[in-house]
Structure formats: structure tokens, C-alpha cells
Design an enzyme around this catalytic site. Sequence first.
Site, mmCIF file in Angstrom:
data_model
loop_
_atom_site.group_PDB
_atom_site.id
_atom_site.type_symbol
_atom_site.label_atom_id
_atom_site.label_comp_id
_atom_site.label_asym_id
_atom_site.label_seq_id
_atom_site.Cartn_x
_atom_site.Cartn_y
_atom_site.Cartn_z
ATOM 1 N N LEU A 166 0.863 -1.174 0.000
ATOM 2 C CA LEU A 166 0.000 0.000 0.000
ATOM 3 C C LEU A 166 0.901 1.226 0.000
ATOM 4 O O LEU A 166 2.000 1.199 0.568
ATOM 5 C CB LEU A 166 -0.897 0.027 1.238
ATOM 6 N N ASP A 167 0.447 2.306 -0.617
ATOM 7 C CA ASP A 167 1.210 3.552 -0.569
ATOM 8 C C ASP A 167 1.391 4.002 0.881
ATOM 9 O O ASP A 167 0.598 3.642 1.767
ATOM 10 C CB ASP A 167 0.485 4.658 -1.344
ATOM 11 N N LYS A 168 2.410 4.794 1.109
ATOM 12 C CA LYS A 168 2.715 5.270 2.465
ATOM 13 C C LYS A 168 1.479 5.845 3.161
ATOM 14 O O LYS A 168 1.190 5.519 4.312
ATOM 15 C CB LYS A 168 3.811 6.334 2.402
#
Length: 344
Positions: A166-168
Site C-alpha cells: 500500500l502507498d505510504k
Amino acid sequence: MERSLENKPISIAIDPLENGLDEADIPGDGIEIRQVILGPGQHGIRLDKALAEVVPEFSRSYLQQLIEAGHVSVNDRIAGKQSATVRCNDRMQINLQPTPQSAAFKPESMTMDVVYRDADVLVINKPAGLVVHPAPGNWSGTLLNGLLALDGELMDVPRAGIVHRLDKDTSGLMVVARRRNAMDALVAAIAAREVDREYLAIAQGHWSRGAVWHSQSPIGRDPRNRLRMAVVDLTRQSGKTAATDIHLVADSPNLCLVRCVLHTGRTHQIRVHMAEIGHPLAGDAVYGGRPVAGLAGQALHAFRLGFAHPITGERLRFEAAPPDGFLALLASQGLGYNGLSPLN
């Protein structure tokens, strides 16, 4: 349940002075000598591939450089070719040099929201703001570091069992493999699009596209900004097909709540597809969204995850409510949200 070691390489901790080395020959600080006896799982494969399996905390390109530099030996002979074939019971010695990657592969205690755990998999609810993999600028304090502290079994699994990301600034559910065979099965399931992933997103603007919108625009690297992704023309630019189903959940004059179902897993896929149709995610400055108080980044939450258990085949399904900042934004806009069950 005990794990079988039949197919695993055997690592040997060695003392240089007890293995025929003079003090002048002992590597300096930061260099580690590691010996491994290869198992049946490495029989007949390339040297560089076997090396990547027995020391997974290093990148394959770095290990190939070690081979070329003469820092890898097999049965007491310097290995000169990456493509050389290795066999079961070969004794491999590697002189490891420290890199940011290897230093990053270490446990760091942090709070982890574990949704599910058995002998083969973990399901966690990742908070927004947490980077998944160590990388330049984030060699510590990542999800990988936290997983290694949470579960010692993950030291024996490549990338600490992480099979997707998942993105940050995206929160939500992720599955992690605790065994190598479970990891291989999950990676194959993701590639075959057999893992169900659904997201809740708060987007800008009043929704006017019907109850469901299907986006099938290909995605590739933005030629004008290499830090972004973009919708591309595959006849003229490199990229990959991408498919997202977007379902309206609630609407207001300024913002809308949507449920996004992924059929592919491209980098920034939901963010790019939503921006393309004029609804960038709230807080997503990279793709045209306006900053929102209380959110560190885009209002995107992986709220539902479903997959067949990689060992038993049992169908598993998990849900996780959005974080407080996400819910506060919904409340401030009068966007009703009464839990996950109505979103079938």
C-alpha cells in the site's frame, strides 16, 4: 506445527580464526563471512538464484556483483560465473559487505494492528503514514522492520513475507506470508487476480457518473514527472492495462465517498483513475487533490480483503473500518457511513 528443514539450506556461523584464516586476512568491521550448505531446493539452479534464496535480505543485483568481484566461493573454489549450476550439499561461502538494504533488514518494535494470524499468514491493518518497504530515504521505521519485530518467523521469508503493498499514506488491510510456500501461493494468487481488494475513498467534487463507473485506462510512468503515474496510450508509451470498478456510496456538493474494486494492481491505480475522471482524492496533492486538515495524504483506505488460504484453500474475508481522520472528514461533509456491511 514444526517446519521441515529438508529442503532448506543450512547456515553455519563461523569464527575466522578457527577456519584457517590469519588475523591479517580477517575482514574489517562491517564485513560478514557466511557459510551455507545448499539443500535440495537449490539443486540444479543458477548460482545467483541460489545466492538470492539463501541471503534474501540483499538485492539480487548486489549479490551478482559479489560473484563478479570474487567474494563468493563454492566448495572452496572462487565462483566466477553467475550462471554456474549449483547442487545439493554444495558448501557456499559469501563475504558480505554492508549496504543500506542489508542494514534495513532488522527488527524494530512498533505497534501493529493484527487482524488475523495463523501458522501461515498474517493480516494486518496498516496505518496511514507507514512506508511498507525500506528504500532510499526510509531505510528504517518501515512496515518490514515492524513485521520482523512482531514475528521472528519472518526472518526466514523473503521481504519478511510482504506480497503486496500500500502507498505510504494509504491505510488498510494487507496479507503477509509467514512461510515461503504460503508466500509463493499468495504471489501466484495475486498474479492470477484471485485476491479481492476493495477500498474506500473520499474524492473531490459532486458525483455525476451513475451508481457504478468502470475505468479501464492503461497506466504507466508519467513522462513529464517520473515521480507520478499517469493514464497512457499503449500504442505510443510503455505501461500496463488497469481496471477499477468505482461504486458511489454517498455524495455531497463538495465531496463523494466511493468504493473501489481493483481488478489489477498498478502503482497508484485508484489515485490515477479517480483523477482522470475529475475526482482526485481528497488530500492527494500529487494528483490534484486539495490538502485536508487531519489527513497526512490521500483519503484512501483498503477496507476489505479476501483470498483463499494459501495452504488450506479456505476462503477468508476481512474488513477494517477507516481511521479516525477519514471518518472525521466524512462527518464534516455530512457523508453518511454506518459501517461496512451495507457495502456488499
